[in-house]
Structure formats: structure tokens, C-alpha cells
Design a protein around this motif. Structure first.
Motif, PDB file in Angstrom:
ATOM      1  N   ILE A  94      13.935  31.565   4.770  1.00  0.00           N
ATOM      2  CA  ILE A  94      15.010  30.179   4.619  1.00  0.00           C
ATOM      3  C   ILE A  94      14.177  29.087   5.133  1.00  0.00           C
ATOM      4  O   ILE A  94      14.130  29.247   6.138  1.00  0.00           O
ATOM      5  CB  ILE A  94      16.529  30.093   5.402  1.00  0.00           C
ATOM      6  CG1 ILE A  94      17.013  31.217   5.446  1.00  0.00           C
ATOM      7  CG2 ILE A  94      17.235  28.845   4.570  1.00  0.00           C
ATOM      8  CD1 ILE A  94      17.027  31.767   3.678  1.00  0.00           C
ATOM      9  N   ASP A  96      14.844  25.548   4.253  1.00  0.00           N
ATOM     10  CA  ASP A  96      15.537  24.425   4.462  1.00  0.00           C
ATOM     11  C   ASP A  96      15.032  23.764   5.759  1.00  0.00           C
ATOM     12  O   ASP A  96      14.960  22.375   5.505  1.00  0.00           O
ATOM     13  CB  ASP A  96      17.522  24.657   3.761  1.00  0.00           C
ATOM     14  CG  ASP A  96      18.036  25.863   3.498  1.00  0.00           C
ATOM     15  OD1 ASP A  96      17.093  26.834   2.953  1.00  0.00           O
ATOM     16  OD2 ASP A  96      18.103  24.871   2.101  1.00  0.00           O
ATOM     17  N   PHE A 131      25.207  27.845   8.525  1.00  0.00           N
ATOM     18  CA  PHE A 131      24.496  28.585   7.466  1.00  0.00           C
ATOM     19  C   PHE A 131      25.561  30.127   6.581  1.00  0.00           C
ATOM     20  O   PHE A 131      26.229  31.244   8.160  1.00  0.00           O
ATOM     21  CB  PHE A 131      23.693  29.557   8.134  1.00  0.00           C
ATOM     22  CG  PHE A 131      22.610  29.452   7.439  1.00  0.00           C
ATOM     23  CD1 PHE A 131      21.712  29.933   6.370  1.00  0.00           C
ATOM     24  CD2 PHE A 131      22.239  31.561   7.220  1.00  0.00           C
ATOM     25  CE1 PHE A 131      20.987  30.179   5.731  1.00  0.00           C
ATOM     26  CE2 PHE A 131      21.665  32.817   6.121  1.00  0.00           C
ATOM     27  CZ  PHE A 131      20.990  31.458   5.645  1.00  0.00           C
ATOM     28  N   ASP A 132      25.982  30.281   5.667  1.00  0.00           N
ATOM     29  CA  ASP A 132      26.933  31.656   5.202  1.00  0.00           C
ATOM     30  C   ASP A 132      26.293  32.495   5.634  1.00  0.00           C
ATOM     31  O   ASP A 132      25.066  32.558   4.766  1.00  0.00           O
ATOM     32  CB  ASP A 132      26.999  31.436   3.485  1.00  0.00           C
ATOM     33  CG  ASP A 132      27.859  31.478   3.516  1.00  0.00           C
ATOM     34  OD1 ASP A 132      27.339  33.034   3.141  1.00  0.00           O
ATOM     35  OD2 ASP A 132      28.762  31.259   3.027  1.00  0.00           O
ATOM     36  N   LYS A 135      26.240  34.635   1.866  1.00  0.00           N
ATOM     37  CA  LYS A 135      25.388  34.102   0.990  1.00  0.00           C
ATOM     38  C   LYS A 135      23.882  33.738   1.207  1.00  0.00           C
ATOM     39  O   LYS A 135      23.449  33.307   0.025  1.00  0.00           O
ATOM     40  CB  LYS A 135      26.687  32.656   0.416  1.00  0.00           C
ATOM     41  CG  LYS A 135      27.360  33.410  -0.450  1.00  0.00           C
ATOM     42  CD  LYS A 135      28.539  32.210  -0.503  1.00  0.00           C
ATOM     43  CE  LYS A 135      29.378  31.882  -1.583  1.00  0.00           C
ATOM     44  NZ  LYS A 135      30.484  31.013  -2.057  1.00  0.00           N
ATOM     45  N   GLU A 136      23.928  33.528   2.080  1.00  0.00           N
ATOM     46  CA  GLU A 136      22.224  33.126   3.525  1.00  0.00           C
ATOM     47  C   GLU A 136      21.447  31.869   2.447  1.00  0.00           C
ATOM     48  O   GLU A 136      20.881  31.485   1.948  1.00  0.00           O
ATOM     49  CB  GLU A 136      21.362  34.405   2.632  1.00  0.00           C
ATOM     50  CG  GLU A 136      21.646  35.624   2.932  1.00  0.00           C
ATOM     51  CD  GLU A 136      20.911  36.808   2.558  1.00  0.00           C
ATOM     52  OE1 GLU A 136      19.814  36.709   1.854  1.00  0.00           O
ATOM     53  OE2 GLU A 136      20.834  37.426   3.112  1.00  0.00           O
ATOM     54  N   VAL A 137      22.675  30.630   2.529  1.00  0.00           N
ATOM     55  CA  VAL A 137      22.369  29.069   2.320  1.00  0.00           C
ATOM     56  C   VAL A 137      23.178  28.543   3.422  1.00  0.00           C
ATOM     57  O   VAL A 137      23.737  28.595   4.385  1.00  0.00           O
ATOM     58  CB  VAL A 137      23.383  28.969   1.122  1.00  0.00           C
ATOM     59  CG1 VAL A 137      22.874  29.667  -0.737  1.00  0.00           C
ATOM     60  CG2 VAL A 137      25.169  29.208   1.274  1.00  0.00           C
ATOM     61  N   LYS A 139      24.998  25.606   4.795  1.00  0.00           N
ATOM     62  CA  LYS A 139      26.690  25.088   4.577  1.00  0.00           C
ATOM     63  C   LYS A 139      26.739  23.090   4.561  1.00  0.00           C
ATOM     64  O   LYS A 139      26.952  22.715   3.874  1.00  0.00           O
ATOM     65  CB  LYS A 139      27.665  25.725   4.791  1.00  0.00           C
ATOM     66  CG  LYS A 139      27.799  27.063   4.844  1.00  0.00           C
ATOM     67  CD  LYS A 139      29.239  27.951   5.864  1.00  0.00           C
ATOM     68  CE  LYS A 139      30.011  27.239   4.698  1.00  0.00           C
ATOM     69  NZ  LYS A 139      31.155  28.596   5.912  1.00  0.00           N
TER      70      LYS A 139
END
Length: 743
Positions: A94, A96, A131-132, A135-137, A139
Motif C-alpha cells: 500500500i 498511499d 485504514f479499512d 477492503k485494504e484502503v 479511509k
């Protein structure tokens, strides 16, 4: 089931697991993070398994880890903001935080993870990322510093539906969990000012540690102090019965009433870095000794867990003998400055037993900053270690015999500084055909030294006539004519042969001076055609034959011009070349600083491989050193972040076919690898037929080993039976071998 299933590969990892940065717990294992790798400890069997760049870790420095037992995922946080997730046997990155946030890169470090109700709260040097997990995204991102500024959040905890964040410089900040405006810094309230290291909830009480190592308690209304450590606090862990505070030199165990019931002190050479509790045991990470396990009831050590590996990841140089790979860690800067001086052990890897040994620093007669090793060709257990401060260490059968310095040898201390200051800078070393050891000695008039082992005498020679007192020397090799070739940082490549007189020859920049791209030469290698390959900080050159030293006046090296997309380009133009290795097929492995590893054809005209962190398990594109085991073709690659190897199966060739070996033989049904034909002469022709004479494979050996996949010209596997291997060498020798294949 392991976190990640290792894949069979030509790559292997040789990482250090001594320094532990973080620990976490899954349903099955204790998970320990070292500098840039993980290892797991099975709770029931105590078996350890490693996870490295070979399985997909980034190779960057790990700052923290966390395992969600609910989602069965392990999260790995890095100092550069990268987040990796390990689950279902896969590793996902990830990016981001690392790539998408427009803040300075040195403020993206991930400090801690906290799981709550499907969210992972990621404490970072700039704020908080939610972080969700499922869903591995990402938030949301929260900048909670004063006036919305970045502030380093060390750790986060949730108590009674309130989120508490421990920060550097701005104390503890809190906000109701139900507040949907967490992105608004003004919604966060400062509970207390100051510098906070961490925060945890024990029996519904907030426990936080301060910069002066006081332990604060907060029950929702009042603050108190429950204790103080004598060294810097590294973390807090808890279970139903105990609160455990881990400091660098001690562990404090508190009961449910916050009474101190036990203090465990670190040994003199231990530094604690954190820990986790499992039942009545605490697994404690250390700075240099892996994981130490203590019994909470007695405070006694019950185990030490440390996978086999080198002392540390930053390896400075490698040297091979027939059965060992010698590894040294002492170093110098790019400008050849050894300070701060290293007081480190020397490691060696045993090829046959696959284990690591060590000569501890305490046995090295206080020799500091050891930068190279040289193996006596008459006795591979006789090793000389170059110290870039203390002189030369002699080792025999694993025991230190002697330290050669200015008082008992021809070695000299540098000429500048106070008269009482001793600094003997020995670097490159190699043996000549008569068994004499040659070393270079920086910042002295006679910078080339010869040690006659048979007569125990020393000789000194002028190596650099221009600026001997300003020159630092690097690598040294002796060619077939006993010419000594020496790398320097300011005066190019120096050549010396005492049989041709005392005047050295020199290759520098400029068309009439040697045609080097830089006077800072970092690596040299002689190939099987007696060409001298020269690596500098600004590119590559080749001297067409080392014999030129014996006849020519001014030597001159050539660049290698290749076609790249139809355009003429210089091979490795302006690259910092840190090392060069020649394999059994006369191909070249070229290490660079910043651009990874190149594998080129014997003449350099074709690039066979270009390995980087993006397309291989290399942990860094900064390659420090290379060494090849000529018996197996395994290339060891030392980087600033750990060592890996690549097995090309190109071994050293033989002068005859009397050592040809085919293995495995017989080839049994379970075997899935390649069939190896070793002991060949380079460029031998091999034909494989069945017993009826039908040809199934034909190839020419490059180096001393040929691989066959057991198929008929790569189309389908051959049937069970006996197969004949016909070998014809370039010198006219022939040999025939048989292979039994069982399907």
C-alpha cells in the motif's frame, strides 16, 4: 500455515536477524521484525521461518508490525511510509502514505498500528491514517497538530469510546470516537502537554510514558505517576494480570494494582527494543541478539531465538575460499574516512554446512574497521584481515595469531597528525605466485608492502610518485605476471612489478594518460582473456591485456561501445562501479551504486540481466561488493540492506574432462530440478541420446557446468530409461557418461 509460502528460486537470502525492531502475535506464531526482514516462531514447535525480499518484502527499513487475529493479516510499516500486508500467502504493498501524501519524505515514518472495529489506526510522523482492514484502503488522514500542522504521533489507544494519541512535543490529544470530523484539528483536545513516547490501556487506565521516562496513569479524571525507568522506554505491553514496561536496559513488571513486582535487567551488552506477552512468557526484542524469552514468574531467561545469518546487514566486503565465504563489516566513507571506527566481529559462511561462524571483536586484538580479507592460496585456513586503522590481522584455523602494526612489521602510520597518533590504513591485499602477501598502506611514502611469509620479512615500495601522502588506496589484485594493480581515490589505477624496476605505471583520465573516466578507481578484475576490467566512480574501462604492462610505456584503457535502440552508447556511462566479478563463462557481473547489478557478455556488448529492487529480490540498488563461489556458480551480492545470492550455475571450467559429474543420477520421479553436468571445459560440446542413438538434447557449455531440463529439445519430458551423454572438449578430449531417468 506460514504467512508466506517460499518459492523455489535461483535467489537465496542471507540476512541478519540480530537487530529486532518490532514484535507481534498471530494465532500460530510470534512474528519478529528485524531491520528489513521478518521471522516467525511457531508457538507449539518453536520452529522459525524467515520472510525476506525473496518472498516480497520491500527491503526498506521496517519500523513496526502488527497482526490482526480477526482478519488474519500482518501489517508491516516502514520508515519511508510504505505499508505492506501479509495474508493468504501473499504480500501486498500500500503506497498511499509513501507516494501520495504531499509532505516531506522524512516525515512519513509509520510508528505504530492500533486495531479497532475493522479499522487500523496508523500512527505516523505527520499524524494519523485510518485504514479499512477488510477492503485494504485508506479511509482518512488526520493532521492533528496545533493549527492543523504535522505532528509526530507515536501511538494511539481507545478508552471509553475516546481516541487518545500520544505525540511528540504536543502531549496527549483526544477526540470522541463517534466524532465524524476527526480531520478537523480543532476537534481534538489537548489532555496534557509534553513529549510522549507511547500510550496503552491497562485495566481501563491510560498509561503513557514521557521523555524523562516517567510512567503516567490517567483514569479519565486524574493523572498520577506509577513509576520511572532508568533508561529510555521502548514500549508497553499488557495482559489480564500484568502491565510490562520495556526500556532499553530493563523490564518493569506491574500487577493489577500497579505495584512493581519484578524488575529484569538487561545484560551488559543487551539493549531491549520492545516485546510481546504470551501466557507467562515475554518475548523481548534486542538490538543485537535477536529475541530473548523471559519467564514472567521468575524473571529468568528461558530461550534465545535467532535465525542463522551474518552479524549485520550492511556488509562491506566478501572473500571466498574453497569452503567459506568471509564477511567483514568495517568500512570507510566514499572519501575513505574510517571514522567513526567500527569495533565489529568477522563472520564466515560455511558452504557445506550452510551455517555461520564468527571471530568476535574481543579476539581481534582491538583491530578496528576491518575492510577486507585475503586467503593464503597454500592454506585456505590462513587468512589475513585488513584494518583501515589498526594494521593487518593474521588468522590461522579460526584463531587470531598476530596483529601486524608499525612496531612489528613494515606497515606505517599515516604521516600527518600528532607524533603519538597511530592510524595504519591497510586496505587491498592479494598473494603473488611465490606466496608473498602484498598490501597497500595509505598516506605513507612507500604505500605498497610485501610480506614474505616464508622468511617473515617485509619490503616497502613507492607506489604513487605524485602525491603519496594524499592518496587513499582501495582494492589490489596480482595478475599472472605478478604485476600488482592498485585502486586509488585520486590517482587512478596504479601498476607495479618489481621485476621490471621500481617505477610504477599509472592510468588516469585523459587521452594520453590512460583514458579513465575518473581518477577514483573502485574495482578491478582480470578475465579469462587477461583483460583488465576497471570500474570507477564515473564508468567502466577495459585494458586489452595485462601483458601490456611488461612492454608498453603509457597504458591506455578503452571504453565499451554498445548499440542501444540503434544509437551508439558507452556501456555503464557515468555509473559508480563498486565491484566486478568474472564467471566461468568469462561473462561479467558489474555492481553499481544506485543502479543495481548488471550481467553482461564476455565482451560487454550484450546485457544479459539488469537486476534492481523492482525486478528482483535485491534489497537495495546500492551494491557494495560481489563474490562468486566458482564451484557452484553462486554469486553473493552484498548491499547496504543485506545480502542475497543468485545462482547462474555458471561454474569455473576445467582443463580436462577427468572430473565430469552428472547429478542427480539416477533421476527419481519426485525430482523437479535441472540435471547438472559439471566438471566441463568451457565451450565443450554435449550431445545426449537414448540407448538407440536418438538425439534428445545438444548444447555448448558456457563455463564448467551445463544444465538439462530432462526434455526432448524443450518440448516434452523424456521417457524412463538410460541416456548417454557424449562430451567433446575444445582441446579434443572426449568423455561419455550415463544417466538413469525414472519417471
Amino acid at each position: 500455515m506460514p504467512l508466506v509460502q517460499a518459492q523455489e528460486s535461483v535467489w537465496k537470502g542471507y540476512f541478519s536477524y540480530n537487530s529486532i525492531s518490532s514484535l507481534s502475535v498471530s494465532k500460530e506464531s510470534i512474528i519478529a521484525a528485524s531491520e528489513n526482514t521478518l521471522f516467525t516462531v511457531d508457538k507449539s514447535s518453536n520452529e522459525t521461518k524467515t520472510i525476506t525480499t525473496l518472498e516480497g518484502l520491500s527491503g526498506e527499513q521496517i519500523s513496526t508490525t502488527y497482526t490482526s487475529t480477526v482478519f488474519e493479516k500482518t501489517f508491516v510499516g516502514y520508515t519511508n511510509g510504505l505499508l505492506q500486508i501479509i495474508g493468504q500467502g501473499q504480500i501486498k504493498s500500500i503506497v498511499d502514505i509513501r507516494d501520495k501524501l504531499t509532505i516531506t519524505s522524512n516525515k512519513k515514518k509509520i510508528n505504530n498500528f492500533y486495531e479497532y472495529d475493522g479499522s487500523l489506526y496508523v500512527s505516523c510522523d505527520f499524524g494519523i491514517v485510518e485504514f479499512d482492514i477488510d477492503k485494504e484502503v485508506v479511509k482518512d488522514t488526520y493532521f492533528i497538530g496545533n493549527n492543523g500542522a504535522e505532528v509526530s504521533v507515536q501511538q494511539l489507544a481507545i478508552r471509553d469510546q475516546m481516541v487518545y494519541a500520544a505525540t511528540l512535543d504536543e502531549g496527549i490529544k483526544y477526540i470522541p470516537l463517534s466524532n465524524n470530523a476527526k480531520v478537523d484539528y480543532s476537534q481534538w483536545t489537548t489532555l496534557t502537554d509534553g513529549y510522549l513516547r507511547d500510550i496503552i490501556v491497562f485495566r481501563n487506565i491510560i498509561i503513557a510514558s514521557t521523555s524523562d521516562n516517567n510512567l503516567l496513569s490517567f483514569d479519565g479524571s486524574n493523572f498520577g505517576v506509577i513509576g520511572k525507568t532508568q533508561s529510555d522506554i521502548q514500549g508497553s505491553v499488557e495482559n489480564d494480570e500484568n502491565l510490562v514496561i520495556i526500556a532499553e536496559k530493563e523490564i518493569l513488571l506491574f500487577d493489577r494494582s500497579f505495584q512493581l513486582v519484578r524488575r529484569i535487567e538487561a545484560s551488559q551488552d543487551q539493549i531491549f527494543t520492545g516485546g510481546v506477552i504470551m501466557g507467562r512468557k515475554i518475548y523481548v526484542g534486542t538490538k543485537s541478539q535477536g529475541v530473548v524469552v523471559y519467564d514472567l514468574s521468575s524473571g529468568q531467561t528461558v530461550d534465545t531465538i535467532l535465525p542463522s545469518g551474518p552479524l549485520q546487514n550492511s556488509i562491506f566486503s566478501l572473500t571466498h575460499s574453497a569452503d567459506k565465504l568471509w564477511v567483514v563489516y568495517g568500512d570507510h566513507t566514499a572519501g575513505y574516512n574510517p571514522y567513526p571506527l567500527d569495533e565489529l566481529s568477522v563472520s564466515y559462511f560455511n558452504y557445506s554446512s550452510k551455517d555461520w561462524g564468527e571471530i568476535p571483536y574481543s579476539s581481534l586484538k582491538e583491530a578496528k574497521s576491518i575492510v577486507r580479507a585475503a586467503i593464503d592460496p597454500q592454506n585456505e585456513n590462513h587468512v589475513f584481515l585488513s584494518s583501515f586503522f589498526s594494521g593487518l590481522v593474521e588468522v590461522l584455523d579460526g584463531n587470531v595469531v598476530k596483529l601486524f602494526d608499525k612496531d612489528n612489521s613494515g606497515l606505517e602510520t599515516l604521516i600527518f597528525g600528532s607524533p603519538d597518533y597511530v592510524d595504519i590504513r591497510i586496505n587491498g591485499s592479494d598473494f603473488d605466485s611465490e606466496g608473498n602477501l602484498w598490501v597497500n598502506n595509505s598516506f605513507v611514502e612507500k604505500g605498497l608492502k610485501k610480506y614474505d611469509l616464508k622468511n617473515d620479512t617485509w619490503s616497502s615500495y613507492v607506489l604513487d610518485r605524485e602525491a603519496p601522502f594524499d592518496t587513499s588506496y582501495g582494492g589490489l589484485i596480482v595478475d599472472k605476471n605478478d604485476t600488482k594493480w592498485v585502486c586509488s581515490n585520486t590517482d587512478g589505477l596504479l601498476g607495479f612489478n618489481e621485476a621490471r624496476g621500481s617505477f610504477p605505471k599509472q592510468l588516469k583520465t585523459g587521452g594520453g594518460n590512460g583514458n579513465l573516466p575518473s581518477n577514483d578507481v573502485r574495482s578491478i578484475a582480470i578475465d579469462h582473456s587477461n583483460q583488465l576490467w576497471i570500474g570507477t566512480t564515473s564508468g567502466l574501462r577495459v585494458l586489452s591485456n595485462v601483458d601490456l604492462f611488461m612492454s608498453s610505456g603509457q597504458l591506455s584503457a578503452d571504453n565499451i561501445v554498445i548499440l542501444d535502440d540503434g544509437l551508439a552508447q558507452e556501456l555503464l556511462y557515468e555509473q559508480f562501479i563498486s565491484d566486478i566479478v568474472v564467471d566461468g563463462a568469462n561473462r561479467k557481473w558489474v555492481a553499481t551504486v544506485g543502479s543495481g547489478l548488471f550481467y553482461v557478455s564476455s565482451n560487454g556488448q550484450k546485457t544479459i540481466h539488469h537486476f534492481t529492487v523492482s525486478n528482483s529480490p535485491l534489497p537495495s540498488n546500492n551494491i557494495l561488493d560481489l563474490e562468486m563461489n566458482p564451484s557452484t556458480g553462486e554469486l553473493f551480492i552484498a548491499t547496504e540492506r543485506g545480502m542475497v545470492s543468485f545462482n547462474s550455475n555458471v561454474t569455473g571450467s576445467n582443463e580436462s574432462l577427468n572430473k565430469v559429474l552428472v547429478y542427480p543420477n539416477p533421476v527419481r520421479p519426485h525430482y523437479k530440478g535441472a540435471i547438472k553436468i559439471s566438471g566441463l571445459e568451457d565451450q565443450s560440446n554435449i550431445k545426449i541420446t537414448d540407448v538407440s542413438g536418438n538425439l534428445v538434447h545438444q548444447a555448448t557449455a558456457e563455463g564448467g557446468t551445463l544444465l538439462w531440463d530432462g526434455s526432448i529439445f524443450g518440448e516434452r519430458p523424456v521417457a524412463s530409461g538410460v541416456y548417454l551423454v557424449f562430451i567433446a572438449s575444445p582441446s579434443g578430449e572426449t568423455e561419455t557418461k550415463k544417466i538413469m531417468i525414472i519417471r
